[in-house]
Write an enzyme that holds these catalytic residues in place. Structure first.
Site, PDB file in Angstrom:
ATOM      1  N   ASP A 160      49.465  63.220  67.044  1.00 25.14           N
ATOM      2  CA  ASP A 160      50.024  62.346  66.016  1.00 25.14           C
ATOM      3  C   ASP A 160      49.144  62.490  64.770  1.00 25.14           C
ATOM      4  OD1 ASP A 160      50.730  60.209  64.404  1.00 25.14           O
ATOM      5  OD2 ASP A 160      51.116  58.859  66.083  1.00 25.14           O
ATOM      6  N   HIS A 161      49.713  63.047  63.728  1.00 25.65           N
ATOM      7  CA  HIS A 161      48.904  63.365  62.535  1.00 25.65           C
ATOM      8  C   HIS A 161      48.467  62.107  61.785  1.00 25.65           C
ATOM      9  CE1 HIS A 161      46.998  65.889  59.784  1.00 25.65           C
ATOM     10  NE2 HIS A 161      48.001  66.606  59.306  1.00 25.65           N
ATOM     11  N   ARG A 162      49.065  60.966  62.126  1.00 25.93           N
ATOM     12  CA  ARG A 162      48.600  59.728  61.489  1.00 25.93           C
ATOM     13  C   ARG A 162      47.212  59.356  62.001  1.00 25.93           C
ATOM     14  NH1 ARG A 162      53.517  56.007  63.231  1.00 25.93           N
ATOM     15  NH2 ARG A 162      52.986  57.149  65.123  1.00 25.93           N
ATOM     16  N   PRO A 203      54.704  61.886  63.388  1.00 24.37           N
ATOM     17  CA  PRO A 203      54.511  63.153  62.669  1.00 24.37           C
ATOM     18  C   PRO A 203      53.665  64.096  63.524  1.00 24.37           C
ATOM     19  CG  PRO A 203      53.207  61.393  61.656  1.00 24.37           C
ATOM     20  CD  PRO A 203      53.929  60.770  62.797  1.00 24.37           C
TER      21      PRO A 203
END
Ligand code: CAO
Length: 446
Positions: A418-420, A242
């Site tokens: 990476d939005h995680r 993401p």
């Protein structure tokens, strides 16, 4: 009765010398006629050399990395006469006299059936270009041959048997070659995942095949090999991470002046101090401040692996496609050392001399398009890393300061992450910090 036979490299067409890249059998293995023994690779093709007989491998005479040519000895095969080698055709000795092993070259027609010759993709596309006019439809085989991932025919056969799409498999062999173990690992991973994936998971609609010749003249140009390999990784990263991209800019007026002055002083040197070395230096300082940008998610997605080393990759645009060599321990290197290494690795990349080791182990990547132009772009995270810096072209801009507009050199850059792993707030904290580093290079020496 059995006979020892010398199995030789057969006629391999107009290939003068090829490298042994895989040995598919071991001493004491039993092989059947036509079973592949070794895989050779030249700059033109990859091919397997099959056994001309059924028998037992007694001695290997080649090792991986050997350069071989027609007539070189591959191995000694013990052939039992009743296993299919007519005594009248080839037998000259019994097992008790191995020194008299017989020479059996594999004839071209049996050695290299066309299905076992894999054309290597051209590194420069032009020679492979093919002009087509509307009706004859482009020959299908062109596409099929050139879009293949890098794997030996034996590995292809195994993957076919297991129903594995080789474009999905990451190769761990030399030059990203897919080995048997990679296919096995992929199957294991797929089976483990299959148990976890709920049935309502995303199913992508298939891209329709379009016959473009219906609309006008076209030509087919095979993708360079690096593009097909990196394309698979980019596609995976694009779909599975993401992404968020944060845009920012830095006032590099002073940095540029300093850089120019240094370049003048070092005009005798074989390399140039460019902005990229400063970017790398500043990035390392920012990564130290925000260690979770210099990290990877573990495969289960529950832990962050924070790296204490700073191996920084940088994208290099080459004729054959995009490659990412890695500057190791960038935190321990001064600006001139970084500039020298960037220049050496960039040259090596363009001359296609990078080794897999030169491209492994990166913990963060910089992609600089500033030498070409552009105002902003959204780079794709180079997994398993969690962030990537994209740099665009600096331009003089009016900046409002102390009641007036002053001309300043402004560098636009973007950070995809990476939005995680990284929240938006940290994303912009990182880019602001980086901007401050670049805007006042005294910070870099702190
Ligand atoms: N703003 C303004 N000028 C810049 C600049 C920037 N951000 N970055 C570089 N320049 C200038 C340089 O100073 C140099 O100027 P001179 O010719 O006057 O000396 C010129 O542009 C060319 O620089 P360069 O690109 O050769 O050198 P570099 O060290 O900046 O970059 C490298 C090296 C390897 C990163 C670059 O050559 C390259 O391959 N870039 C493409 C990377 C890429 O493809 N990324 C996309 C990945 S995603 O698909």
């Amino acid at each position: 009765m059995s006979t020892l036979k010398e199995i030789l490299i057969p006629d391999i067409g107009d290939i003068e010398q090829a490298e042994v890249i895989e040995i598919l059998v071991a001493p004491e293995d039993r092989v059947t006629a036509e079973e592949p023994l070794i895989t050779l690779e030249s700059d033109k093709a990859t091919m397997e050399i099959p056994s001309p007989h059924t028998g037992v491998i007694r001695e290997l005479k080649v090792t991986v990395g050997d350069k071989v040519t027609q007539g070189d000895l591959i191995l000694i095969l013990e052939v039992a006469d009743e296993l299919g080698a007519p005594a009248t055709e080839t037998s000259t000795s019994s097992l008790s006299a191995p020194e008299q092993a017989e020479t059996v070259p594999v004839t071209p027609d049996t050695a290299l059936p066309s299905r076992q010759i894999e054309a290597a993709a051209e590194s420069t596309p032009l020679p492979g270009e093919k002009a087509l006019s509307p009706p004859p439809v482009p020959p299908k085989s062109t596409d099929e041959n050139t879009s293949k991932p890098h794997a030996s025919p034996a590995v292809r056969r195994i993957s076919r048997e297991l129903g594995v799409d080789l474009t999905q498999v990451t190769g761990s062999g030399p030059k990203g070659r897919i080995l048997k173990g990679d296919v096995q690992l992929f199957v294991k991973g797929a089976m483990a995942k299959a148990e976890e994936i709920p049935s309502h998971d995303l199913v992508l609609p298939k891209m329709p095949a379009v016959d473009y010749t219906k609309f006008g003249e076209i030509k087919i140009r095979p993708l360079p090999r690096i593009k097909t390999l990196s394309g698979t990784n980019l596609h995976r990263n694009w779909l599975t991470i993401p992404h968020v991209t944060q845009f920012d800019e830095a006032d590099i007026t002073d940095l540029e002046a300093f850089c120019k002055a240094q370049t003048k002083d070092s005009s005798q040197q074989s390399f140039k101090l460019t902005l990229l070395a400063f970017l790398m230096k500043a990035t390392v300082v920012a990564l130290k401040k925000y260690p979770h940008f210099n990290a990877s998610l573990d495969p289960g997605g529950k832990n962050l692996v924070i790296k204490k080393y700073f191996h920084i990759g940088f994208a290099v645009d080459t004729n054959a496609g995009l490659v990412v060599p890695v500057v190791r321990n960038a935190d321990c290197k001064g600006l001139f050392d970084l500039a020298r290494e960037l220049s050496e690795l960039g040259t090596k990349a363009r001359e296609k001399r990078l080794t897999p080791a030169d491209m492994q182990g990166g913990s963060f990547t910089i992609s600089s398009l500033g030498g070409i132009g552009g105002t902003a772009f959204t780079p794709i995270v180079n997994a398993p890393e969690v962030a990537i810096l994209g740099v665009s072209r600096a331009a003089m801009k009016p900046v409002y300061s102390d009641g007036e507009f002053v001309p300043r050199l402004i560098l636009p850059f973007s950070l995809s992450y990476d939005h995680r792993v990284i929240d938006g707030a940290d994303g912009v904290r990182f880019t602001r910090y980086l901007s401050n580093m670049l805007s006042d290079i005294r910070n870099l020496s702190l």
